[in-house]
Scaffold this motif. Structure first.
Motif, PDB file in Angstrom:
ATOM      1  N   GLY A  23       0.798  -1.215   0.000  1.00 51.46           N
ATOM      2  CA  GLY A  23       0.000   0.000   0.000  1.00 51.46           C
ATOM      3  C   GLY A  23       0.829   1.263   0.000  1.00 51.46           C
ATOM      4  N   VAL A  46      -5.708   6.298   1.921  1.00 49.04           N
ATOM      5  CA  VAL A  46      -6.061   5.782   3.247  1.00 49.04           C
ATOM      6  C   VAL A  46      -7.460   5.174   3.233  1.00 49.04           C
ATOM      7  CG1 VAL A  46      -6.553   6.459   5.630  1.00 49.04           C
ATOM      8  CG2 VAL A  46      -4.491   7.298   4.502  1.00 49.04           C
ATOM      9  N   PHE A  49      -7.286   1.847   1.697  1.00 45.25           N
ATOM     10  CA  PHE A  49      -6.749   0.873   2.656  1.00 45.25           C
ATOM     11  C   PHE A  49      -7.851   0.371   3.588  1.00 45.25           C
ATOM     12  CE2 PHE A  49      -2.510   3.372   2.567  1.00 45.25           C
ATOM     13  CZ  PHE A  49      -2.170   2.775   1.365  1.00 45.25           C
ATOM     14  N   GLY A  53      -8.832  -3.430   4.062  1.00 41.30           N
ATOM     15  CA  GLY A  53      -8.811  -4.051   5.383  1.00 41.30           C
ATOM     16  C   GLY A  53     -10.144  -4.695   5.724  1.00 41.30           C
ATOM     17  N   SER A 152       2.616   4.835  13.100  1.00 41.35           N
ATOM     18  CA  SER A 152       1.843   5.113  11.888  1.00 41.35           C
ATOM     19  C   SER A 152       1.400   6.570  11.836  1.00 41.35           C
ATOM     20  CB  SER A 152       0.619   4.190  11.822  1.00 41.35           C
ATOM     21  OG  SER A 152       1.012   2.855  11.673  1.00 41.35           O
ATOM     22  N   THR A 157       2.471   6.287   7.608  1.00 39.92           N
ATOM     23  CA  THR A 157       2.490   5.005   6.911  1.00 39.92           C
ATOM     24  C   THR A 157       1.400   4.100   7.458  1.00 39.92           C
ATOM     25  OG1 THR A 157       4.104   4.153   8.499  1.00 39.92           O
ATOM     26  CG2 THR A 157       4.966   5.116   6.473  1.00 39.92           C
ATOM     27  N   GLY A 158       1.120   3.033   6.736  1.00 39.64           N
ATOM     28  CA  GLY A 158       0.157   2.050   7.199  1.00 39.64           C
ATOM     29  C   GLY A 158       0.775   1.134   8.247  1.00 39.64           C
ATOM     30  N   GLN A 185      -4.925  -2.379   9.578  1.00 39.85           N
ATOM     31  CA  GLN A 185      -5.312  -1.311   8.655  1.00 39.85           C
ATOM     32  C   GLN A 185      -6.664  -0.708   9.030  1.00 39.85           C
ATOM     33  OE1 GLN A 185      -3.850  -1.907   4.269  1.00 39.85           O
ATOM     34  NE2 GLN A 185      -4.746  -3.822   4.960  1.00 39.85           N
ATOM     35  N   ILE A 188      -6.430   2.049  11.927  1.00 37.81           N
ATOM     36  CA  ILE A 188      -5.607   3.175  11.474  1.00 37.81           C
ATOM     37  C   ILE A 188      -6.310   3.930  10.350  1.00 37.81           C
ATOM     38  CG2 ILE A 188      -3.455   3.800  10.333  1.00 37.81           C
ATOM     39  CD1 ILE A 188      -2.129   1.482  11.833  1.00 37.81           C
ATOM     40  N   ALA A 189      -6.711   3.205   9.309  1.00 37.09           N
ATOM     41  CA  ALA A 189      -7.348   3.852   8.159  1.00 37.09           C
ATOM     42  C   ALA A 189      -8.739   4.367   8.508  1.00 37.09           C
ATOM     43  CB  ALA A 189      -7.423   2.872   6.988  1.00 37.09           C
TER      44      ALA A 189
END
Length: 255
Positions: A23, A46, A49, A53, A152, A157-158, A185, A188-189
């Protein structure tokens, strides 16, 4: 999206499906190939992602239920381990966002590149049974998730590029490590996409356009990985980690 960018996003999805890493290519592809401004590319990537996920989580639950229905022990990471990791990651991402202004960002990016290089070299050159050991206990995974969430948020970053080196160093079974790396992911995303949407920074159409080839590539990569031996998969992961670490380090030093 141009055909060249579409092909590269499909390749990134393929790498994600096989190893959970790939990614990181999305934003450079959008920026360099299609000229999309970074401020527009990052929120869209994002969001893509997040959808990848979610697809991964659905596939994981389906595999777990199928194994139980057939009387086989579930494969991959235990659900409790994944939930603990996700909870820690969510808290870490929130704390990282709040503390970002005090963090030496360039040093962290270089440390991330070095970590990816070292982990890739370990996967390639250190002879170790890839499926030996067990995942760390939930309490340890929550602490690891906290650190991954912080990293992150601080580096943009992922989770997989940060989490996989840690799990490999702890001798976590390779396929379980990849499943957990994909799982982080979502918090976070998800958190980042909610903030981007609230701030009016999310180009939903671009995010959906990215998600379609990314998920398609992920599905192909997942099918390939399921037919690969663990040793071959470990080699592919090692090569991708080293290539990503080298590219990332050069990118940080030259920009």
């Amino acid at each position: 999206m141009s055909l060249a960018a579409l092909a590269l996003v499909l390749f990134a999805g393929l790498a994600v499906g096989m190893t959970s890493i790939g990614g990181v290519l999305l934003v450079p592809v959008l920026s360099a190939v299609d000229g999309v401004p970074i401020a527009r590319a990052v929120p869209a990537a994002v969001f893509a992602f997040l959808l990848t996920g979610a697809a991964s989580a659905g596939q994981y639950l389906w595999m777990q239920r199928r194994a139980l229905a057939q009387g086989r022990p579930p494969t991959g990471a235990p659900r409790a381990a994944i939930l603990a990791l996700q909870a820690g990651t969510l808290l870490g991402a929130a704390a990282g966002a709040l503390s970002l202004r005090w963090v030496p960002v360039v040093a962290l990016h270089l440390a991330l590149a070095a970590m990816a290089l070292g982990s890739g070299a370990q996967a390639l050159f250190v002879r170790a049974p890839a499926d030996a050991g067990t995942p760390p206990p939930p309490a340890a995974l929550a602490a690891i998730g906290l650190a991954v969430g912080l990293g992150s948020a601080w580096t943009g970053t992922g989770g997989p590029i940060l989490l996989l080196p840690i799990l490999l160093a702890l001798a976590t079974p390779l396929r379980a490590a990849i499943a957990m790396a994909l799982a982080v992911q979502i918090p976070i995303a998800g958190a980042a996409s909610a903030v981007n949407w609230w701030a009016g920074q999310l180009d939903l159409r671009l995010g959906l356009l990215l998600a379609a080839p990314l998920i398609g590539g992920w599905a192909i990569g997942l099918a390939i990985a399921s037919r690969m031996s663990t040793a071959r998969l470990r080699q592919a992961l090692g090569l991708l980690l080293m290539a990503t670490g080298l590219w990332y380090g050069v990118h940080i030093l030259t920009h």
